[in-house]
Design a protein around this motif. Structure first.
Motif, PDB file in Angstrom:
ATOM      1  N   GLN A 172      -4.014 -44.331 -19.896  1.00 61.67           N
ATOM      2  CA  GLN A 172      -4.413 -44.882 -18.608  1.00 61.67           C
ATOM      3  C   GLN A 172      -5.904 -44.699 -18.347  1.00 61.67           C
ATOM      4  OE1 GLN A 172      -2.489 -42.709 -15.458  1.00 61.67           O
ATOM      5  NE2 GLN A 172      -3.252 -40.728 -16.136  1.00 61.67           N
TER       6      GLN A 172
ATOM      7  N   ASN B  26       4.528 -45.778 -13.707  1.00 61.00           N
ATOM      8  CA  ASN B  26       4.770 -46.539 -14.926  1.00 61.00           C
ATOM      9  C   ASN B  26       5.902 -45.934 -15.755  1.00 61.00           C
ATOM     10  OD1 ASN B  26       4.155 -48.679 -16.726  1.00 61.00           O
ATOM     11  ND2 ASN B  26       3.061 -47.265 -18.046  1.00 61.00           N
TER      12      ASN B  26
ATOM     13  N   GLU C  90      -2.808 -49.843 -18.474  1.00 58.26           N
ATOM     14  CA  GLU C  90      -2.958 -49.101 -17.222  1.00 58.26           C
ATOM     15  C   GLU C  90      -4.415 -48.914 -16.816  1.00 58.26           C
ATOM     16  OE1 GLU C  90      -0.035 -45.811 -16.300  1.00 58.26           O
ATOM     17  OE2 GLU C  90       0.287 -45.967 -18.462  1.00 58.26           O
TER      18      GLU C  90
END
Length: 480
Positions: A124, A156, A165
């Protein structure tokens, strides 16, 4: 692969006695049977990669580097090839010395083979190299939980991460599902110290035991932060508001669902071609992945059952043009298996890929025919393929777009003038230009070309489809 898996198990069998018997100190505690037992001194941390999927729709060759406590720990070095790969056995493990609440750093790297191997993005975090692409986690030996780039309650999913992400979609992005736990003689994922906390037998396997009688085994409850010895009304709990209660989340966890991250399950059946030399009417894998990619950017995971989950993939006999009666009969036979209360009802959406359908006495590309069901006419798309190609699209994209359009109706996209507006189809129509800001596959102008819903960036003649999705709607037992 099987030989390596057997070797993996044998290796663990060799080290487990040291963990279970030789590595105990003099701390004395009691279990629920009042048996005097000792605390293990060493534990084995396991990183179990469940699945990995490429976002670039290519059959890439990849390999893993997994570091546990700063040491490369994958059991074998192997190159895997494919767009969507499922794994049968744990990928890496390491024995570490136990200390209360000790945190073990874990790093998962995915590399794509090439002239120069490239690090893929599963994190992410923004940025290049390890910081922005590798998955960096911290595993607590006492609680059995991890945090970092992924954590319990992550929207998520816990044990689920994707390079999307970070908002950058051009970094060899991959989607990965994994689990981390301590390997023990007992066979479940709860740590020794968690069992002591709950007053459980430290040598018993609770992976399939529902000790509090609330409908879900201890292992699942413990992983997702519920107390396995205190009953919960799981049938009424849907923390992520995706239409699946916790009982259904547990039932679908074998396919990697998550109670705190939204999931959509879709069973898809196909239709045989009219003649043996023709191609059957199916939904291409690439189309499925395009739909998955669109949804995962909004933290919604789409799961397709085209036979991989034991329900979809049936070949319905050829029908020139399915009407409402035909569609409902197929739903009862192939989806509900003749049982109106079949367990998949309210858990899965249902889609049929057929030749063509009749809608108001004319052929159509698709339609929703029940709150949980819709159909896509693949022959209709094929008939218009010449026009689709002139518009810069292709069959894979067109099928994904039409499918996502009908799924949008299942998810509540109706009440907006830009949706299913017949005046938006062709450039000589006023609506084609008026509704141009509404960049959504729900807009006839963009169906066949766009695999996405609108995010509502334009103030006029636009709406945020993603904000209006209601994942619980398909579970309602009504039809209009």
């Amino acid at each position: 692969m099987r030989g390596k898996a057997i070797a993996f198990i044998l290796a663990l069998a060799l080290i487990m006695p040291a963990i279970a018997f030789n590595g105990r100190n003099n701390l004395k505690i009691f279990n629920e049977k009042k048996e005097l037992i000792n605390e293990p001194q060493n534990v084995t941390v396991v990183v179990d990669i469940k699945r990995i999927r490429s976002h670039d729709l290519q059959n890439n060759k990849i390999y893993f580097k997994i570091y546990i406590d700063d040491e490369e720990s994958q059991w074998w070095d192997q190159v895997f090839e494919g767009m969507d790969i499922w794994f049968e056995w744990p990928m890496a493990f390491k024995q570490v010395k136990y200390e209360e609440n000790k945190v073990i750093p874990i790093r998962i790297e995915v590399w794509k083979k090439g002239i120069v191997d490239e690090l893929c993005d599963i994190s992410q975090d923004k940025g290049d190299y390890l910081y922005g692409k590798a998955l960096k986690l911290f595993f607590n030996l006492t609680t059995g939980e991890w945090y970092g780039d992924d954590y319990l309650g992550d929207e998520n999913g816990y044990g689920h991460s994707t390079g999307y992400e970070d908002g950058d979609y051009c970094q060899n992005d991959y989607e990965i599902w994994f689990d981390i736990y301590e390997w023990g003689e007992d066979g479940d994922r709860m740590t020794y110290w968690e069992k002591i906390k709950y007053g459980l037998n430290t040598s018993r396997d609770y992976s399939n035991v529902d000790i509090d009688g609330d409908g879900i085994p201890c292992d699942w409850e413990d992983k997702y932060g519920y107390n396995p010895v205190v009953p919960e009304e799981h049938i009424h709990l849907d923390p992520d508001e995706d239409g699946l209660d916790n009982i259904e989340e547990w039932e679908t966890s074998r396919w990697l669902s998550d109670p705190f991250a939204q999931d959509i399950f879709i069973e898809v059946d196909f239709m045989k071609a009219k003649y043996p030399w023709q191609e059957d009417y199916t939904l291409p894998k690439e189309s499925q992945y395009m739909i998955c990619d669109a949804f995962i950017k909004h933290n919604i995971t789409v799961h397709f059952d085209d036979g991989s989950m034991g329900g979809g993939g049936d070949l319905i006999p050829y029908d020139e043009g399915m009407d409402s009666k035909d569609l409902m009969a197929a739903r009862m036979k192939y989806f509900l298996r003749g049982d109106p209360n079949y367990w998949r009802k309210g858990v899965f959406h249902y889609a049929i890929i057929c030749s063509q359908i009749e809608w108001y006495w004319r052929p159509a590309g698709g339609r929703m025919f029940y709150t949980d069901s819709f159909v896509v006419g693949a022959q209709y798309v094929r008939n218009w393929l010449w026009s689709i190609k002139l518009q810069g699209s292709d069959y894979i994209t067109a099928m994904a777009s039409v499918f996502m359009h009908e799924l949008g109706h299942n998810l509540g996209l109706f009440a907006f003038d830009g949706i299913d507006n017949e005046s938006t189809r062709f450039p000589w129509q006023r609506g084609y230009w008026l509704w141009a800001p509404y960049k959504s596959c729900m807009n006839y102008r963009y169906v066949f070309k766009l695999v996405d819903y609108s995010n509502g960036d334009d103030k006029e003649y636009d709406q945020n489809d993603w904000a209006k999705l209601d994942l619980r709607r398909f579970d309602e037992d009504w039809w209009r």
